[in-house]
Design a protein around this motif. Sequence first.
Motif, short mmCIF file in Angstrom:
data_model
loop_
_atom_site.label_atom_id
_atom_site.label_comp_id
_atom_site.label_asym_id
_atom_site.label_seq_id
_atom_site.Cartn_x
_atom_site.Cartn_y
_atom_site.Cartn_z
N PHE A 55 50.42 43.86 35.94
CA PHE A 55 50.10 43.35 37.27
C PHE A 55 48.71 43.80 37.70
CE2 PHE A 55 49.50 44.21 41.74
CZ PHE A 55 49.62 42.93 42.27
N SER A 56 48.45 45.10 37.64
CA SER A 56 47.16 45.62 38.11
C SER A 56 46.00 45.03 37.33
CB SER A 56 47.14 47.14 38.02
OG SER A 56 48.10 47.72 38.88
N LEU A 57 46.16 44.91 36.01
CA LEU A 57 45.09 44.36 35.18
C LEU A 57 44.78 42.92 35.55
CD1 LEU A 57 45.92 45.73 31.62
CD2 LEU A 57 43.97 46.36 33.05
N PHE A 58 45.83 42.09 35.61
CA PHE A 58 45.58 40.67 35.89
C PHE A 58 45.19 40.46 37.35
CE2 PHE A 58 46.87 36.33 37.05
CZ PHE A 58 45.98 35.64 36.23
N HIS A 59 45.87 41.14 38.26
CA HIS A 59 45.57 40.98 39.68
C HIS A 59 44.10 41.25 39.96
CE1 HIS A 59 45.85 41.39 44.06
NE2 HIS A 59 45.16 42.52 43.91
N TYR A 60 43.62 42.42 39.51
CA TYR A 60 42.23 42.74 39.81
C TYR A 60 41.26 41.77 39.13
CZ TYR A 60 37.62 44.58 39.99
OH TYR A 60 36.27 44.66 40.19
N THR A 61 41.46 41.48 37.86
CA THR A 61 40.54 40.60 37.14
C THR A 61 40.53 39.21 37.76
OG1 THR A 61 40.96 41.84 35.11
CG2 THR A 61 39.89 39.71 34.87
N ASN A 62 41.70 38.69 38.10
CA ASN A 62 41.79 37.34 38.66
C ASN A 62 41.27 37.29 40.09
OD1 ASN A 62 44.03 34.97 39.78
ND2 ASN A 62 42.84 34.58 37.93
N MET A 63 41.51 38.33 40.89
CA MET A 63 40.95 38.38 42.24
C MET A 63 39.43 38.53 42.18
SD MET A 63 43.36 38.01 44.52
CE MET A 63 42.60 38.67 46.01
N GLY A 94 49.08 37.36 42.81
CA GLY A 94 50.13 38.07 43.53
C GLY A 94 49.73 38.68 44.85
N LYS A 95 48.56 38.32 45.37
CA LYS A 95 48.09 38.94 46.62
C LYS A 95 49.05 38.70 47.78
CE LYS A 95 44.15 38.91 49.84
NZ LYS A 95 44.50 40.22 50.34
N GLU A 96 49.61 37.50 47.86
CA GLU A 96 50.48 37.15 48.98
C GLU A 96 51.95 37.17 48.59
OE1 GLU A 96 49.08 36.88 51.84
OE2 GLU A 96 47.01 36.81 51.09
N ARG A 97 52.27 37.71 47.42
CA ARG A 97 53.65 37.70 46.96
C ARG A 97 54.24 39.10 47.01
NH1 ARG A 97 54.11 33.40 42.04
NH2 ARG A 97 56.25 34.18 42.11
N PRO A 146 39.56 35.70 61.43
CA PRO A 146 40.95 35.22 61.48
C PRO A 146 41.90 36.34 61.07
CG PRO A 146 39.80 34.30 59.57
CD PRO A 146 38.78 35.04 60.37
N PRO A 147 43.17 36.22 61.45
CA PRO A 147 44.13 37.32 61.19
C PRO A 147 44.18 37.79 59.74
CG PRO A 147 45.10 35.68 62.63
CD PRO A 147 43.79 35.12 62.19
N GLN A 148 44.10 36.86 58.77
CA GLN A 148 44.23 37.26 57.37
C GLN A 148 43.03 38.06 56.88
OE1 GLN A 148 43.88 34.15 58.45
NE2 GLN A 148 42.71 32.86 57.04
N ILE A 149 41.92 38.04 57.63
CA ILE A 149 40.73 38.80 57.26
C ILE A 149 40.59 40.05 58.12
CG2 ILE A 149 38.19 38.76 57.23
CD1 ILE A 149 38.35 35.88 56.28
#
Length: 198
Positions: A55-63, A94-97, A146-149
Motif C-alpha cells: 500500500f505505502s509503495l503504490f500509494h506514494y508513487t501513484n499520488m 487509496g487516498k479516499e478509501r 475548499p474543505p478537502q484542501i
Amino acid sequence: MDETPMTEQGSLDLVQDSLLRRMRTMHGLYYQAVGSMELEHVNHFERAGVLPIAFSLFHYTNMHDGAFMMLSGQLPIWNEDWQARVQMAIDDAGKERPVSDMIHQRIGDYDAFKEYQRTVFDRTEAHIAAMDPTDFQRVLVAPPYPPQIASTYSAMCAGPAGITVLDGYECWLYQHGLRHMGEIELARGLVGLEGMTS
C-alpha cells in the motif's frame, strides 16, 4: 568573507538545488527499500488494520505521479497499460478509501512496479533540474480553500497567498514521501528486515 547580499534569483537557485538533492536522496531510500525486499515482504499481511508495504509503495508513487500534473501540467504516467503490467490488486492510490479496503492492496508484478516507480521519480527529478526556479512562486491554490484542501498539510503550511509550486513540491512530494518511508521502515521490522537510515 564575501558579504554580498543574496539576490532573489540566487535564493531561488539555492532552493532549487536543495530541493533536487533532497528529492534524489529520498528517492534513493525508496530504491534501497524495494531493492532489499522480496514480493513476499511487500505483500505481507500482518493483521487487520495494518496496511501492507504494498500500500505505502503504490500509494506514494501513484499520488506523486498525480500531484506532478498539478505542479508541471504533465499528465500522469499511470494508465490501463501500467495497471495491466503491474497488476495492482486495487487500481487506486487509496487516498479516499478506508483502511478496511486498502489492507487488501497487493503488487502483482514487482519488477514492473519498480520500473513504474523509477519512471515517476526520474521524470520529477529531470523537471526540477530543468525548471525555471521563479516558477516556485506561482500560486496553485489560493485561499479560501475548499474543505478537502483546508485540512491538508499543504494548506496548513502555505503562506498568505496560497499553496505555491514550492509548497506543492515540499508537501505533496517531499514531506509525503518521507511520511510513507517512515511507515515502510516500521513495516520492514514486522517482516524481519532493517531500516534504511541510521
